[in-house]
Every structure is written in C-alpha cells, then in structure tokens.
Enzyme design. Sequence first.
Site, PDB file in Angstrom:
ATOM      1  N   ALA A  34       0.866  -1.234   0.133  1.00  0.00           N
ATOM      2  CA  ALA A  34      -0.097   0.068   0.059  1.00  0.00           C
ATOM      3  C   ALA A  34       0.798   1.232  -0.168  1.00  0.00           C
ATOM      4  O   ALA A  34       1.894   1.420  -0.859  1.00  0.00           O
ATOM      5  CB  ALA A  34      -0.860  -0.120   1.305  1.00  0.00           C
ATOM      6  N   GLU A  36       2.797   2.323   2.487  1.00  0.00           N
ATOM      7  CA  GLU A  36       3.583   1.924   3.643  1.00  0.00           C
ATOM      8  C   GLU A  36       5.045   2.900   3.627  1.00  0.00           C
ATOM      9  O   GLU A  36       5.442   3.429   4.597  1.00  0.00           O
ATOM     10  CB  GLU A  36       3.835   0.625   3.879  1.00  0.00           C
ATOM     11  CG  GLU A  36       4.561   0.194   5.097  1.00  0.00           C
ATOM     12  CD  GLU A  36       4.593  -1.128   5.760  1.00  0.00           C
ATOM     13  OE1 GLU A  36       3.819  -1.521   6.986  1.00  0.00           O
ATOM     14  OE2 GLU A  36       5.352  -2.117   4.959  1.00  0.00           O
ATOM     15  N   THR A 138      14.593 -19.139  10.872  1.00  0.00           N
ATOM     16  CA  THR A 138      13.575 -18.276  11.546  1.00  0.00           C
ATOM     17  C   THR A 138      14.236 -16.808  11.379  1.00  0.00           C
ATOM     18  O   THR A 138      15.126 -16.627  10.847  1.00  0.00           O
ATOM     19  CB  THR A 138      13.306 -18.737  12.952  1.00  0.00           C
ATOM     20  OG1 THR A 138      12.312 -18.024  13.565  1.00  0.00           O
ATOM     21  CG2 THR A 138      14.590 -18.959  13.739  1.00  0.00           C
ATOM     22  N   HIS A 207       1.372 -25.810  13.636  1.00  0.00           N
ATOM     23  CA  HIS A 207       0.334 -25.023  13.711  1.00  0.00           C
ATOM     24  C   HIS A 207      -0.835 -25.664  13.345  1.00  0.00           C
ATOM     25  O   HIS A 207      -1.987 -25.690  14.038  1.00  0.00           O
ATOM     26  CB  HIS A 207       0.784 -23.474  13.438  1.00  0.00           C
ATOM     27  CG  HIS A 207       1.785 -22.797  13.975  1.00  0.00           C
ATOM     28  ND1 HIS A 207       2.777 -22.208  13.450  1.00  0.00           N
ATOM     29  CD2 HIS A 207       2.124 -22.883  15.451  1.00  0.00           C
ATOM     30  CE1 HIS A 207       3.598 -21.609  14.384  1.00  0.00           C
ATOM     31  NE2 HIS A 207       3.240 -21.999  15.663  1.00  0.00           N
TER      32      HIS A 207
HETATM   33  P1  NAI Z   1       4.663  -8.088  10.775  1.00  0.00           P
HETATM   34  O1  NAI Z   1       3.385  -8.415  10.924  1.00  0.00           O
HETATM   35  O2  NAI Z   1       4.877  -6.750  11.751  1.00  0.00           O
HETATM   36  O3  NAI Z   1       4.647  -7.634   9.347  1.00  0.00           O
HETATM   37  C1  NAI Z   1       3.875  -6.618   8.763  1.00  0.00           C
HETATM   38  C2  NAI Z   1       4.180  -6.254   7.499  1.00  0.00           C
HETATM   39  O4  NAI Z   1       4.062  -7.041   6.542  1.00  0.00           O
HETATM   40  C3  NAI Z   1       3.731  -4.856   6.986  1.00  0.00           C
HETATM   41  O5  NAI Z   1       4.377  -3.725   7.550  1.00  0.00           O
HETATM   42  C4  NAI Z   1       3.960  -4.909   5.523  1.00  0.00           C
HETATM   43  O6  NAI Z   1       5.186  -4.649   5.179  1.00  0.00           O
HETATM   44  C5  NAI Z   1       3.685  -6.545   5.341  1.00  0.00           C
HETATM   45  N1  NAI Z   1       2.342  -6.825   4.832  1.00  0.00           N
HETATM   46  C6  NAI Z   1       1.325  -6.868   5.668  1.00  0.00           C
HETATM   47  N2  NAI Z   1       0.153  -7.190   5.063  1.00  0.00           N
HETATM   48  C7  NAI Z   1       0.470  -6.889   3.676  1.00  0.00           C
HETATM   49  C8  NAI Z   1      -0.213  -7.380   2.445  1.00  0.00           C
HETATM   50  N3  NAI Z   1      -1.413  -7.465   2.567  1.00  0.00           N
HETATM   51  N4  NAI Z   1       0.528  -7.248   1.353  1.00  0.00           N
HETATM   52  C9  NAI Z   1       1.878  -6.995   1.535  1.00  0.00           C
HETATM   53  N5  NAI Z   1       2.663  -6.865   2.275  1.00  0.00           N
HETATM   54  C10 NAI Z   1       1.929  -6.849   3.618  1.00  0.00           C
HETATM   55  O7  NAI Z   1       5.593  -9.211  10.855  1.00  0.00           O
HETATM   56  P2  NAI Z   1       6.963  -9.198  11.773  1.00  0.00           P
HETATM   57  O8  NAI Z   1       6.769  -9.223  13.021  1.00  0.00           O
HETATM   58  O9  NAI Z   1       7.667  -8.122  11.241  1.00  0.00           O
HETATM   59  O10 NAI Z   1       7.708 -10.616  11.173  1.00  0.00           O
HETATM   60  C11 NAI Z   1       8.106 -10.784   9.852  1.00  0.00           C
HETATM   61  C12 NAI Z   1       8.247 -12.354   9.814  1.00  0.00           C
HETATM   62  O11 NAI Z   1       9.116 -12.977  10.714  1.00  0.00           O
HETATM   63  C13 NAI Z   1       6.722 -13.188  10.054  1.00  0.00           C
HETATM   64  O12 NAI Z   1       7.043 -14.271   9.186  1.00  0.00           O
HETATM   65  C14 NAI Z   1       6.928 -13.780  11.494  1.00  0.00           C
HETATM   66  O13 NAI Z   1       6.094 -14.767  11.625  1.00  0.00           O
HETATM   67  C15 NAI Z   1       8.310 -14.022  11.757  1.00  0.00           C
HETATM   68  N6  NAI Z   1       8.917 -13.755  13.149  1.00  0.00           N
HETATM   69  C16 NAI Z   1       8.649 -12.754  13.731  1.00  0.00           C
HETATM   70  C17 NAI Z   1       9.095 -12.542  14.939  1.00  0.00           C
HETATM   71  C18 NAI Z   1       8.956 -11.191  15.735  1.00  0.00           C
HETATM   72  O14 NAI Z   1       9.709 -11.058  17.076  1.00  0.00           O
HETATM   73  N7  NAI Z   1       8.484 -10.353  15.247  1.00  0.00           N
HETATM   74  C19 NAI Z   1       9.644 -13.643  15.618  1.00  0.00           C
HETATM   75  C20 NAI Z   1       9.920 -14.736  14.889  1.00  0.00           C
HETATM   76  C21 NAI Z   1       9.477 -14.796  13.555  1.00  0.00           C
END
Ligand code: NAI
Length: 401
Positions: A34, A36, A138, A207
Amino acid sequence: TDTCVLVCGGGNAAQVVTGLLSVRYKTIAVSFFADEAEKWKTALGNDSFELTVEGAAVNKIVSKPAGITNDPSVAKDADVIILAVPSFAHGEYFEKFAPYMKPGTIVGVMPARSGGDILFSSKMGEKAKDMVFVGFETLPWACRFSEWGRKATILGTKNTILAAVTPPSAKAKALGTLQGLLGVYPFIVESPTNLGISLRNPGMIVHPGVMYGRWGPESWDGKAKAEKPLFYQGVDDFTETVLLGMTDEVQAVCRKMEKMVPGLCLKDACTLKQWYLDCYDGQMTDTSTLKGCMNTNKAYDGLTHPCKGEAGNYMPDLNYRYLAEDVPTGLCFAKGMAEILSMPTPTIDKVITWAQGCIGLEIMVDGKMTGKDLAKTRAPQGVGITTPAEFIKLAKLEPKG
Ligand code: NAI
C-alpha cells in the site's frame, strides 16, 4: 563500507533490521505494501531511527536509513537484499526486483518458510543462475516496534540460526557477507540445502496440526468455549496422532528425495520431536513422547489458541496465521513434494482439506493439488512443477558423489 543493502517490509522485523544495518551500511528500506513506504518516511521525517537492544552492553543504536521507498529500481545497486516480511509477501518482492538485480546479488530471507528458493528461482527466470538465495529457518530476533517507523526493540537474539545457500557454490561468500551484516549473534550455522530448511519448518506441522486436532471435524462440536484452550500444553492424545502422522509423512518424503538425489543431505529436516529435543533442551520435564515435549515445555507457559470473543464465549480464530500462513507457505510445499514423488499423505491431506475451507482457499480438489489458488501457495505445482526432474532443476540440487 560501500555495501548497499535493501531491507524489505515495514513491520516489526523490517524496522529492526533497517535500524540495525543503517549504522554501518548504506541501507534502503523498501516496502511495496500500500502506501507504507510514504507513511514510514513521513513518520521518521529528518529524525534518526532508534533501536533498543534489551540486555546488551551497548543498548541503543541510533541510525538513519539512506532511503525509504517503494521504487523497485533501487535493486540495481543492491549487494544484499534482506526480506524481513511475512512469507505471503515474498513473491511480490522477487518479481518486482528481478528486472533490476545485478548478478551475484545475495537475497536473504528471514524466515524463508518452505519452498522460498523455488519461488525465487521461478520469479528470477533466466537470471536465477546468477543469483544467490539464502533461506533462514527463522527470524534471528524476537522484536517489536514501539513507535511505528521511529523506534523498535530487540527483546532477544538467538544464539545460532540455520541458513542454507542456493547454489551451494556461493556458500562461503554469502554466509560470510550475511554474518558480517548481523554481527556476532546469531551465529549462522550452515544447513546443507534449502530443501532441508523447507522440510524442517516446524510451524507447518505444529500450527495446522494443533488447530486441526482441537477444532477439526473429528474433535470439535462447533460450540463456544468458556476459556481459551492451551495451545501447546493442551495437546491431547488425538492431536499427538495427527502431529505424528504429519511429521512421519514428511520424513518419508525426505528419505525418498535422498534416494533420488545422490549426496543430498536432509538431516536438518528432522522429526518434530527431534526438533523439540534440539531447540528446547532443558525446558521440558517429560521428553519421552512428542506430547510430553509440548505439554511440559516451559517456553509455552500460558500460550493459548487464537480465539475471538470474550471470557465465557470463545470461538477459534480459524483465519489466524497458524492456518493462513503456515498452510499455504509451509504445509502445501510438503504436500506438493509428496505428490511429485507419488507418495500418499493421508494425514496432511485431511488437515489441508479442512484448513483450506477455514482460510478461503481452494488448494486440493479430490485429493490432488489442482485447486485454483495453488499459485498463492508454495506448492511446487503453483509454479508449474509436477515432476522430480523439474523440481531438482529449479532447486539447483547438484548431485554429489
Ligand atoms: P509484521 O506482521 O509486523 O509484518 C507486517 C508487514 O508485512 C507490513 O508492515 C507490510 O510490510 C507487510 N504486509 C502486511 N500485509 C501485507 C499485504 N497484504 N501485502 C503485502 N505486504 C503486507 O511481521 P513481523 O513481526 O515483522 O515478522 C516478519 C516475519 O518474521 C513473519 O513471518 C513472522 O512470523 C516472523 N517472526 C517474527 C518474530 C518477531 O519477533 N517479530 C519472531 C519470529 C518470527
């Protein structure tokens, strides 16, 4: 240094990686989601990004990204591209960057989930042979932004993390470069192949399997629950049989692939129980069974099923990422591999058949991977791969010995 790094995404992980790398490298944040990128630029203004690292000696890192953009052409100068964004978004980044990327670009994906290398190769097309894909098992950190676009916190850093490089000939350079970016921790441990990372993916078993075990047609009456059931610690005998069925089916796929490709080593794609023994050593009081490992794991204290509603009246959230992410970009890869190898997977089939309805996708039809939404998954069939030979070629599996 002169190294130019792109960090993709805009959530917790992408903000943290941007803050971490901007101190020492020319780092450009890229988000195609979007508006962002524009929002992030506005939120940060002319200020610096502030990263707090809990428990570290130097616990504040203040830095400025060289840019925040939604323009894919920045990929032309990139030495390294890091994807720190949920797996459903990976394909869009690969596709938009592909025309601009220069030979030898290192693309690190954290976490890669399953089949990320196959998606990458297919989106790169002709260019795939000159590109380097590094799949991480991960994310190296537990992290959250605290003020969106401006401040974030690293809550914990893993000691070690598995990563695999495709093609293997690029291993030394790719892992050396990425370790340099990350710093001392986590220590990157080389995994022999991205297929091993793909089939290791514990989330694709745990999961969807635990969701099916609790809310699937064999065990749930459809009625609301007074309390949110415990997720891992609530695994019962029935759910354990589902998990064991799924993990065994994946093991059979591993053994068949190893037979087919001389020298292929899928040791990291271990059973789910072995994964618990390796990753949660000392935190479980009963390791005699898979159920024991999950029920008695201290790391899981208090973790419940994702639910909607309020106390006394909880319904499961069947669209949560445990199904919405782990089925398409995890389990579908394993199922797709099994189909390519003509191997039956009765347990995985019943989980996918149930889950696809929950998440509104058509993946399997009459037991076959032919649904109209296949391209939204990591099933190799989604990019047109239906034979072992085609898979081996796209995965760049080089027979050894
Ligand atoms: P998050 O949920 O904060 O990521 C959100 C981002 O994803 C948005 O800012 C955007 O850039 C993108 N996004 C969301 N909806 C979208 C759409 N419809 N189309 C395109 N892009 C879209 O996730 P986070 O926390 O940054 O995690 C990233 C990855 O790392 C995930 O796979 C999560 O499971 C994994 N992870 C995260 C951890 C953490 O501590 N945050 C720990 C272990 C794994």
